[in-house]
Motif scaffolding. Sequence first.
Motif, PDB file in Angstrom:
ATOM      1  N   GLU A 150      -4.485  -1.485  11.019  1.00  0.00           N
ATOM      2  CA  GLU A 150      -5.359  -0.392  11.204  1.00  0.00           C
ATOM      3  C   GLU A 150      -6.080   0.009   9.823  1.00  0.00           C
ATOM      4  O   GLU A 150      -7.524   0.217  10.134  1.00  0.00           O
ATOM      5  CB  GLU A 150      -4.605   0.763  11.906  1.00  0.00           C
ATOM      6  CG  GLU A 150      -3.956   0.592  13.377  1.00  0.00           C
ATOM      7  CD  GLU A 150      -3.115   1.636  13.824  1.00  0.00           C
ATOM      8  OE1 GLU A 150      -3.139   2.431  13.178  1.00  0.00           O
ATOM      9  OE2 GLU A 150      -2.460   1.140  14.945  1.00  0.00           O
ATOM     10  N   ASP A 151      -5.576   0.071   8.867  1.00  0.00           N
ATOM     11  CA  ASP A 151      -6.142   0.651   7.527  1.00  0.00           C
ATOM     12  C   ASP A 151      -7.090  -0.507   7.246  1.00  0.00           C
ATOM     13  O   ASP A 151      -8.376  -0.096   6.833  1.00  0.00           O
ATOM     14  CB  ASP A 151      -5.402   0.916   6.479  1.00  0.00           C
ATOM     15  CG  ASP A 151      -5.888   1.582   5.237  1.00  0.00           C
ATOM     16  OD1 ASP A 151      -6.415   2.691   5.675  1.00  0.00           O
ATOM     17  OD2 ASP A 151      -5.673   0.881   4.331  1.00  0.00           O
ATOM     18  N   ARG A 152      -6.837  -1.704   7.352  1.00  0.00           N
ATOM     19  CA  ARG A 152      -7.773  -2.737   6.855  1.00  0.00           C
ATOM     20  C   ARG A 152      -8.828  -3.022   7.758  1.00  0.00           C
ATOM     21  O   ARG A 152      -9.990  -3.076   7.242  1.00  0.00           O
ATOM     22  CB  ARG A 152      -6.966  -4.113   6.834  1.00  0.00           C
ATOM     23  CG  ARG A 152      -7.589  -5.260   6.533  1.00  0.00           C
ATOM     24  CD  ARG A 152      -6.773  -6.665   6.630  1.00  0.00           C
ATOM     25  NE  ARG A 152      -6.733  -6.748   8.284  1.00  0.00           N
ATOM     26  CZ  ARG A 152      -5.875  -7.581   8.797  1.00  0.00           C
ATOM     27  NH1 ARG A 152      -5.406  -8.576   8.116  1.00  0.00           N
ATOM     28  NH2 ARG A 152      -5.995  -7.874  10.164  1.00  0.00           N
ATOM     29  N   LYS A 162     -10.595  -0.553   9.526  1.00  0.00           N
ATOM     30  CA  LYS A 162     -11.296   0.689   9.475  1.00  0.00           C
ATOM     31  C   LYS A 162     -12.417   0.567   8.646  1.00  0.00           C
ATOM     32  O   LYS A 162     -12.523  -0.410   7.525  1.00  0.00           O
ATOM     33  CB  LYS A 162     -10.504   1.934   8.440  1.00  0.00           C
ATOM     34  CG  LYS A 162      -9.623   2.608   9.442  1.00  0.00           C
ATOM     35  CD  LYS A 162      -8.936   3.937   8.921  1.00  0.00           C
ATOM     36  CE  LYS A 162      -8.133   4.618   9.586  1.00  0.00           C
ATOM     37  NZ  LYS A 162      -7.504   5.604   8.883  1.00  0.00           N
ATOM     38  N   LYS A 175       0.757   3.906   1.748  1.00  0.00           N
ATOM     39  CA  LYS A 175       0.938   4.286   2.998  1.00  0.00           C
ATOM     40  C   LYS A 175       2.317   3.843   3.627  1.00  0.00           C
ATOM     41  O   LYS A 175       2.786   4.466   4.502  1.00  0.00           O
ATOM     42  CB  LYS A 175       0.130   4.051   3.874  1.00  0.00           C
ATOM     43  CG  LYS A 175      -1.444   4.622   3.571  1.00  0.00           C
ATOM     44  CD  LYS A 175      -2.308   4.310   4.774  1.00  0.00           C
ATOM     45  CE  LYS A 175      -3.672   5.318   4.830  1.00  0.00           C
ATOM     46  NZ  LYS A 175      -4.607   5.073   5.663  1.00  0.00           N
ATOM     47  N   LYS A 232     -15.140   0.862   6.235  1.00  0.00           N
ATOM     48  CA  LYS A 232     -15.008   1.376   4.927  1.00  0.00           C
ATOM     49  C   LYS A 232     -16.619   1.699   4.131  1.00  0.00           C
ATOM     50  O   LYS A 232     -17.440   0.850   4.486  1.00  0.00           O
ATOM     51  CB  LYS A 232     -14.579   0.429   3.835  1.00  0.00           C
ATOM     52  CG  LYS A 232     -12.995  -0.199   4.087  1.00  0.00           C
ATOM     53  CD  LYS A 232     -12.010   0.716   3.564  1.00  0.00           C
ATOM     54  CE  LYS A 232     -10.565   0.070   3.675  1.00  0.00           C
ATOM     55  NZ  LYS A 232      -9.847   0.393   4.577  1.00  0.00           N
ATOM     56  N   SER A 250       4.951  -0.450  10.105  1.00  0.00           N
ATOM     57  CA  SER A 250       4.111  -0.770   8.840  1.00  0.00           C
ATOM     58  C   SER A 250       3.059  -1.689   8.860  1.00  0.00           C
ATOM     59  O   SER A 250       2.014  -1.615   8.314  1.00  0.00           O
ATOM     60  CB  SER A 250       5.181  -1.116   7.896  1.00  0.00           C
ATOM     61  OG  SER A 250       5.996   0.008   7.474  1.00  0.00           O
ATOM     62  N   PRO A 301       0.625  -1.140  -0.185  1.00  0.00           N
ATOM     63  CA  PRO A 301      -0.113   0.080   0.003  1.00  0.00           C
ATOM     64  C   PRO A 301       0.848   1.334  -0.104  1.00  0.00           C
ATOM     65  O   PRO A 301       1.943   1.333   0.602  1.00  0.00           O
ATOM     66  CB  PRO A 301      -0.881  -0.063   1.230  1.00  0.00           C
ATOM     67  CG  PRO A 301      -0.817  -1.535   1.425  1.00  0.00           C
ATOM     68  CD  PRO A 301       0.479  -2.101   1.187  1.00  0.00           C
ATOM     69  N   ILE A 320       0.182   0.036  10.721  1.00  0.00           N
ATOM     70  CA  ILE A 320      -0.535   0.810   9.726  1.00  0.00           C
ATOM     71  C   ILE A 320      -1.422   0.299   8.740  1.00  0.00           C
ATOM     72  O   ILE A 320      -2.480   0.515   8.538  1.00  0.00           O
ATOM     73  CB  ILE A 320       0.658   1.667   8.847  1.00  0.00           C
ATOM     74  CG1 ILE A 320       1.178   2.680   9.905  1.00  0.00           C
ATOM     75  CG2 ILE A 320      -0.123   2.367   7.665  1.00  0.00           C
ATOM     76  CD1 ILE A 320       2.444   3.515   9.334  1.00  0.00           C
ATOM     77  N   ILE A 321      -0.880  -1.105   8.355  1.00  0.00           N
ATOM     78  CA  ILE A 321      -1.590  -1.792   7.312  1.00  0.00           C
ATOM     79  C   ILE A 321      -2.879  -2.325   7.982  1.00  0.00           C
ATOM     80  O   ILE A 321      -3.884  -2.539   7.571  1.00  0.00           O
ATOM     81  CB  ILE A 321      -0.877  -2.724   6.708  1.00  0.00           C
ATOM     82  CG1 ILE A 321       0.061  -2.111   5.633  1.00  0.00           C
ATOM     83  CG2 ILE A 321      -1.761  -3.961   5.868  1.00  0.00           C
ATOM     84  CD1 ILE A 321       1.049  -2.936   5.052  1.00  0.00           C
TER      85      ILE A 321
END
Length: 189
Positions: free
Chosen positions: A181-183, A185, A52, A187, A175, A50, A178-179
């Motif tokens: 936490e993004d996953r 979230k 990010k 959507k 990292s 990603p 981050i991935i």
Amino acid sequence: MWIYEKKLQYPVRVSKCDVRMARYLMEQYGGADGELAAALRYMNQRYAIPDKVIGVLTDISTEEFAHLEMIATMIYKLTKDATIDQLEAAGLGPNYATRDHALFYNNAAGVPFTTTYIAAKGDPLADLYEDIAAEEKARATYQWLIDMTDDVDLQDSLKFLREREIIHAIRFKESVQIIIEDRDKKKVF
């Protein structure tokens, strides 16, 4: 993409000719957990990661190339005054017969570098966990190399490299977070 500054990332000094240690350092030059494998692994993985965290792989890959340069410098300095007999006694006779004092990407046992060392699954989390493991294996190898020499100057450079492996592992762990936490979230589409 890169600007090459004509100096090593960290000074490399050695106190004496030590062909045995040079041979052991070949593990970090062309071995499975060495600097070349790491640099190529991270550079390759950035295309399936990603946005990010892509910069983390680019940054660390670039630094691994700098570490490769440091290892090459160490090996050169440890062998530049070696006699053929010393090279043969340390198991570097075949290398000398083939390429004089030139370096070749192989590990400490003389096995040539292979791209099978470069892991890339295409799944960001799988790749990052692989990267964390690679950094921890490199850290362990640096510690063992430090333990194998009494050259305090060489130990200094090796300690620097060991510490950078720790920082790289930490950055990869960040990292992963981050991935994840993004996953996780929610959507909204």
